[in-house]
Design a protein around this motif. Sequence first.
Motif: not given
Length: 459
Positions: A70, A215, A218, A225, A74, A212, A222
Amino acid sequence: MAAQRTGLKRQLSLFSLIAIAAGSVLGGWLAEAPYWFELTGAGAAFIFPILAVILIPIGLAFSELASMLPFTSSLDVWASSAMNSTTGWATQWLFFLVQVVEPPLVAFIFVTAADFFVDVPEAAKPLIAIAIMVIWFFFSNVKIELTGLLAIALFILMVGITLGDSIYYFASGHWDFANISQEGGFFPHGIFGAVAAASALVLKFIGFGMTPTMIQETTFPAKKMVTVILAALFIPAVVYFLATFAISGLAPHHVIAQLSTPEPELVKSLGMPAVVGLLAIFSGLLYAFTTLMGFWTSSARVLYGASQLRQLPPWFLRTNKHGQPYIANIVVLAFGIFFAAFTSTNWVQYTYSLSVVAAGAVYFLGCLSAYLLRTKRPEWDRPYRSPAGKPVFVIGMVVSAAITIVGVTLLPANAWPPIIAFLLIGALVPLGMRYYRSHVDPTYTPIVLSPEDVDITKE
């Protein structure tokens, strides 16, 4: 090897990222619809949900990889872990192309909307698009939380308007199935038109692949997602189906294909209330603005992520007090101006083809990475594990290859110079980094992140 602590801020909720992703997928259709009808007519309505299903294997591959690795980097870190850093950089650079051509695309949506009210000179259109990107550049450096909250508000508003307008078209007395059945049916250009449209319209779903990159900003696990990615596929598929089908019955496909902004122009020509057309323009601009926000944010994170892996200078890791990578934002603006300057009157086909070719290659490398890591790193924890595993990833690779092959056949001549220039820049970057390491910082060698580095990148 441990990664440098991120300066990004964890401020994006699950719903806000869904709004950013789904809103980005929905952006731009106010002025892009003529291209859809030119390719395949009213059948475009069915192509969107079909594409959402076809893209599921790719979405599942991305979901598994994002839960396991994560990082903002990405696709770069996925390909680097599965293959090597060179492949990782190549994947990341192609992914950057997919992301960075979107801001100039949607900036032209604003120009097209303005053209509905006043006659905008052709020479002025790229300049207006560039001005819009410059304005957003300043907003791109505020809190990501504000972007998320704005995306939620705009998503609810614009989808609500689209659903309301679509229902009105069906009930207006102007909607007639004969505009479809007596004009070649849903697919007037046959299977070739349907395949060409399916390949081109893949562009409308590339927002799911950008999620992603955010991420590390966030606030949810994960493994969730996959919820964001599937929502970014199927919410737009439903909205596109309804809106396209609603427009299809208002006029024959060849008429719609000749209009710059079909909805407001059809509303006006059919004598519907002017407010309906104005709402269509307003919602179209909201879609475009959401797309601009989403892909600009993702483009900057792609550069930030490459710097995390030391494939770009450490300057790209610099963030302001709001946690925004401001140097990356400057570079995104520069590339936006670059692509806007190359764009001509067929800007929709130009950007679609350009993006689809790169997106297909990126999807292929992402699915290949998921496949290889199942064998190479079976011990790595996968909080979300794709059902069926390798066979699903193989299907994803086949779909991705088909997207790229068909996409190449759609490339207009003016798309090749910027593609070649972009690829040359990407090839020169590693050479520039060798110079940087030999003359500035010999210890700045490329790294490959692993699940052990996850805690280090948390705020």
